[in-house]
Design a protein around this motif. Structure first.
Motif, PDB file in Angstrom:
ATOM      1  N   LEU A  24       0.831  -1.213   0.000  1.00  0.00           N
ATOM      2  CA  LEU A  24       0.000   0.000   0.000  1.00  0.00           C
ATOM      3  C   LEU A  24       0.862   1.258   0.000  1.00  0.00           C
ATOM      4  O   LEU A  24       0.519   2.255  -0.653  1.00  0.00           O
ATOM      5  CB  LEU A  24      -0.935  -0.014   1.206  1.00  0.00           C
ATOM      6  N   GLU A  25       1.976   1.226   0.716  1.00  0.00           N
ATOM      7  CA  GLU A  25       2.880   2.374   0.687  1.00  0.00           C
ATOM      8  C   GLU A  25       3.539   2.511  -0.681  1.00  0.00           C
ATOM      9  O   GLU A  25       3.732   3.625  -1.186  1.00  0.00           O
ATOM     10  CB  GLU A  25       3.939   2.237   1.777  1.00  0.00           C
ATOM     11  N   GLY A  26       3.915   1.372  -1.278  1.00  0.00           N
ATOM     12  CA  GLY A  26       4.505   1.427  -2.608  1.00  0.00           C
ATOM     13  C   GLY A  26       3.553   1.994  -3.644  1.00  0.00           C
ATOM     14  O   GLY A  26       3.968   2.712  -4.565  1.00  0.00           O
ATOM     15  N   LEU A  48      -1.058   4.594   0.874  1.00  0.00           N
ATOM     16  CA  LEU A  48      -0.800   4.826   2.287  1.00  0.00           C
ATOM     17  C   LEU A  48       0.467   5.654   2.416  1.00  0.00           C
ATOM     18  O   LEU A  48       1.496   5.327   1.824  1.00  0.00           O
ATOM     19  CB  LEU A  48      -0.655   3.488   3.019  1.00  0.00           C
ATOM     20  N   ASP A  49       0.403   6.723   3.177  1.00  0.00           N
ATOM     21  CA  ASP A  49       1.550   7.602   3.399  1.00  0.00           C
ATOM     22  C   ASP A  49       1.704   7.828   4.895  1.00  0.00           C
ATOM     23  O   ASP A  49       0.847   8.434   5.540  1.00  0.00           O
ATOM     24  CB  ASP A  49       1.364   8.933   2.679  1.00  0.00           C
ATOM     25  N   TYR A  50       2.798   7.327   5.433  1.00  0.00           N
ATOM     26  CA  TYR A  50       3.001   7.424   6.877  1.00  0.00           C
ATOM     27  C   TYR A  50       3.112   8.876   7.333  1.00  0.00           C
ATOM     28  O   TYR A  50       2.608   9.249   8.396  1.00  0.00           O
ATOM     29  CB  TYR A  50       4.260   6.658   7.270  1.00  0.00           C
ATOM     30  N   ILE A  65       0.646   1.358  11.991  1.00  0.00           N
ATOM     31  CA  ILE A  65       1.725   0.951  11.086  1.00  0.00           C
ATOM     32  C   ILE A  65       2.943   0.494  11.879  1.00  0.00           C
ATOM     33  O   ILE A  65       3.532  -0.565  11.599  1.00  0.00           O
ATOM     34  CB  ILE A  65       2.077   2.105  10.140  1.00  0.00           C
ATOM     35  N   LEU A  66       3.346   1.278  12.872  1.00  0.00           N
ATOM     36  CA  LEU A  66       4.515   0.900  13.671  1.00  0.00           C
ATOM     37  C   LEU A  66       4.244  -0.365  14.471  1.00  0.00           C
ATOM     38  O   LEU A  66       5.152  -1.176  14.694  1.00  0.00           O
ATOM     39  CB  LEU A  66       4.891   2.048  14.611  1.00  0.00           C
ATOM     40  N   MET A 117      14.814  -1.989   7.969  1.00  0.00           N
ATOM     41  CA  MET A 117      15.262  -0.974   7.021  1.00  0.00           C
ATOM     42  C   MET A 117      14.104  -0.370   6.230  1.00  0.00           C
ATOM     43  O   MET A 117      14.279   0.638   5.550  1.00  0.00           O
ATOM     44  CB  MET A 117      16.288  -1.582   6.064  1.00  0.00           C
ATOM     45  N   HIS A 118      12.919  -0.974   6.294  1.00  0.00           N
ATOM     46  CA  HIS A 118      11.733  -0.416   5.639  1.00  0.00           C
ATOM     47  C   HIS A 118      10.913   0.457   6.593  1.00  0.00           C
ATOM     48  O   HIS A 118       9.908   1.037   6.192  1.00  0.00           O
ATOM     49  CB  HIS A 118      10.840  -1.543   5.106  1.00  0.00           C
ATOM     50  N   MET A 119      11.355   0.544   7.839  1.00  0.00           N
ATOM     51  CA  MET A 119      10.568   1.250   8.845  1.00  0.00           C
ATOM     52  C   MET A 119      10.559   2.757   8.577  1.00  0.00           C
ATOM     53  O   MET A 119      11.591   3.346   8.267  1.00  0.00           O
ATOM     54  CB  MET A 119      11.148   0.963  10.236  1.00  0.00           C
ATOM     55  N   PRO A 120       9.397   3.386   8.701  1.00  0.00           N
ATOM     56  CA  PRO A 120       9.330   4.840   8.479  1.00  0.00           C
ATOM     57  C   PRO A 120       9.801   5.607   9.705  1.00  0.00           C
ATOM     58  O   PRO A 120       9.888   5.080  10.815  1.00  0.00           O
ATOM     59  CB  PRO A 120       7.844   5.072   8.224  1.00  0.00           C
TER      60      PRO A 120
END
Length: 665
Positions: A377-379, A383-385, A396-397, A422-425
């Motif tokens: 969804l972010e890709g 979805l935008d954190y 999300i977290l 490494m994908h964590m916002p």
């Protein structure tokens, strides 16, 4: 255990089993430690034969990670980590010196079908998986494609767009309904008319028509063959049923036959309640028999929700409850239904429900699907954190940390956990969350990769984690295993030169000095002191990064090495007695009084240095000393006596050092 890998303890353990420590249990210390994990987990870097032997419970949460890695683009440029520092080595709380680039899956609306098909193939390749769970997961990925696949229409024709999108959702519903009807017929002894209705619930018009002919009912077969074609046909059937009802003729028609007529006319109340249809087939019947072919999917969803509010349609519970008879939370809704709400512009989706693990599994700690949904969804940009609300960010977290803990608890390799991290916002509230998490994972899993070159290369080359952080965690690991030589090398590689010097000062320096220099009596003949010299030379290259007291102690070692390496007998102009006294004075003031063994080692080293230097000065002509220098000379006369012990010599040197300190004030 505390946050960020810190540990409260009562002191380091002794080197020998019988050694008695000098620490009290009530003297609590705070330190950064490494965790020793006894379990040997599987790794994506392990041979294929070893991976095949892993237990199913370990394979299940990682079933998507290979697909995710294949579709994660490598950075075009390698991030420069030259300014990175091992912030976590310091006992004081400090922030990371660099921010790591966030990794992201490479997916958009044009490639979503390819990515979701890869996930579906990964699920189908697994053996010994519950059938209901597999069908559910396959359906979710198929639905993601149906919802977000890019649709190109001529001149942005809304009717054409609605028809194509409706067709995508219809295919997804038909795929599930075919499986659900087959499962229902396996356990139920249905009549021919009931079977016709069930086949209509999966939109199998041909089979339902053939079964009507078996009943020798060509009229019903003709009506079924035109099902869903035109609205006026539904209206004609509805008008005929109204006539039957007005003339009280409906009581003379078989119940199932009458329900079939109702279904074909778009009246679904009896069909949805009488034939144990799950929520997907209820939604399908609304789309196929109530709505028209040009109505948007949103209209179908609204009508379905209205049926649910009236208690006609089944609740949108997960498949493991509907078909697996497993319990679930009272408020749990199917993940697929929550995803469908992306097509509902009026109500919209609720991210917390989409990411809830209870929406797709009875194991509420299985975050595997939730995490991959977040990534996709972010890709897609759905979805935008950064712009999400506080509750959405928390959800999300929660998924990120839940999935990482799940991988750790099931024994997944540290490279997998770090890949997820490494994908964590990050956000303004937590600007270094990704960096802090990566460092914590490295410290907790160091025992699994400290001697594994492949894993360390994966960290630095594939995940682009600073090499200094890897060496910093190695240093912490060797420190608490009392492996001082690799600890020193790791600190040097991490460019933590002050910490490396402390290892040299407390352990390596005294050990090398006493091993290599204990047999030296004077400086007449050159002695190389190779091991000690190599360490001192390495530290001298980074003298500017050391503390002032560390520089003074390093000068003492350098002074002595130059003295014995040149065989100068103390005659070099750079090697004056005053310089030696100054280094001793600085060290004596900085000696830790709480560690008697450390004090004893340093005193022994200084005693030996003084003895060697005094023996070297015996044959050097001394000018008559005057005033203060004469008093200093008197203090060192005893050091020239050949048979003086090191302990007695250091007493005289200490007196001279204190006198020098007084003179410099």
């Amino acid at each position: 255990w505390g946050p960020q890998g810190r540990f409260a303890h009562s002191g380091p353990r002794g080197l020998n089993r019988g050694q008695v420590g000098h620490h009290h249990a009530c003297a609590i210390q705070m330190g950064k430690v490494a965790c020793e994990l006894k379990k040997a987990p599987g790794s994506i870097l392990s041979p294929a034969s070893q991976q095949m032997r892993e237990e199913r419970v370990q394979r299940m949460p990682t079933k998507y990670l290979d697909v995710h890695m294949q579709h994660t683009a490598e950075p075009a440029e390698v991030q420069d980590h030259s300014g990175a520092q091992c912030h976590f080595i310091s006992q004081a709380a400090t922030l990371p010196s660099v921010q790591l680039n966030r990794m992201a899956i490479n997916v958009d609306h044009s490639s979503i079908e390819r990515v979701c098909n890869a996930y579906a193939e990964a699920i189908e390749s697994l053996e010994d998986v519950d059938e209901t769970e597999k069908v559910h997961f396959l359906g979710i990925w198929k639905l993601v494609t149906s919802i977000f696949l890019e649709i190109n229409t001529a001149a942005d024709d809304p009717d054409e767009y609605n028809i194509v999108r409706r067709q995508k959702i219809s295919e997804w519903l038909r795929m599930h309904s075919a499986w659900a009807v087959e499962k229902q017929l396996e356990v139920e002894d249905a009549s021919v008319l009931e079977t016709i209705i069930l086949n209509l619930s999966k939109h199998d018009i041909r089979k339902a028509t053939e079964q009507s002919l078996v009943l020798r009912d060509p009229r019903l077969a003709s009506l079924i063959s035109t099902a869903g074609c035109h609205n006026h046909l539904k209206e004609d059937i509805g008008q005929q049923m109204e006539l039957w009802k007005a003339n009280a003729m409906d009581n003379f028609i078989q119940r199932d036959r009458y329900h079939a007529y109702e279904l074909l006319s778009g009246k679904l109340d009896n069909v949805l309640t009488q034939y144990r249809l799950d929520w997907r087939r209820c939604l399908a019947c609304v789309m196929w028999y109530e709505q028209s072919v040009v109505d948007p999917v949103e209209t179908t969803i609204h009508s379905f929700l209205n049926f649910q509010r009236r208690g006609v349609a089944s609740a949108s519970v997960p498949m493991y409850k509907e078909f697996g008879n497993k319990s679930c939370k009272m408020e749990a809704t199917d993940t697929a239904f929550e995803l469908l709400k992306y097509l509902d512009t009026k109500n919209g989706p609720e991210l917390k429900r989409i990411l809830s693990t209870s929406g797709y599994t009875s194991d509420i700690l299985d975050y595997s699907l939730s995490w991959h949904l977040v990534s996709v969804l972010e890709g897609l940009g759905v979805l935008d954190y950064d712009t999400a609300g506080a509750e959405a960010q928390e959800s999300i977290l929660h998924v990120y940390f839940g999935y990482m803990l799940q991988l750790e608890s099931l024994g997944a390799g540290p490279e997998l956990v770090l890949y997820v991290a490494m994908h964590m916002p990050t956000s303004r509230r937590h600007p270094f969350l990704r960096e802090t998490t990566v460092c914590d994972i490295l410290a907790k899993t160091v025992s699994l990769w400290v001697n594994d070159g492949d894993r360390m290369r994966f960290f630095t080359e594939k995940l682009n984690i600073p090499l200094k952080w890897v060496h910093g965690c190695r240093a912490i690991w060797h420190k608490y295993r009392h492996e001082h030589e690799p600890e020193f090398e790791a600190y040097m590689a991490a460019e933590a030169y002050a910490e490396a010097f402390e290892v040299f000062s407390q352990h390596l320096g005294p050990q090398l000095f006493l091993r290599e220099c204990n047999h030296i009596c004077d400086a007449f003949v050159p002695f190389p002191c190779g091991g000690l010299k190599s360490k001192v030379d390495a530290l001298e290259q980074h003298r500017g990064a050391l503390l002032k007291r560390q520089q003074q102690e390093l000068s003492r070692y350098s002074f002595f090495i130059q003295l014995v390496a040149s065989g100068s007998r103390g005659e070099s102009g750079e090697m004056s007695f005053d310089r030696l006294m100054q280094t001793f004075s600085a060290k004596l003031q900085a000696l830790p009084s709480s560690d008697p063994s450390q004090v004893a080692r340093q005193v022994a080293i200084m005693s030996k240095m003084c003895t060697v230097y005094a023996e070297s000065l015996r044959y050097k002509a001394e000018e008559p000393a005057k005033s203060a220098e004469e008093r200093i000379h008197e203090r060192i006369v005893a050091a020239r006596v050949p048979h003086m012990t090191p302990e007695a010599a250091i007493t005289q040197i200490q007196d001279a050092a204190s006198l020098l300190t007084t003179l410099t004030k």
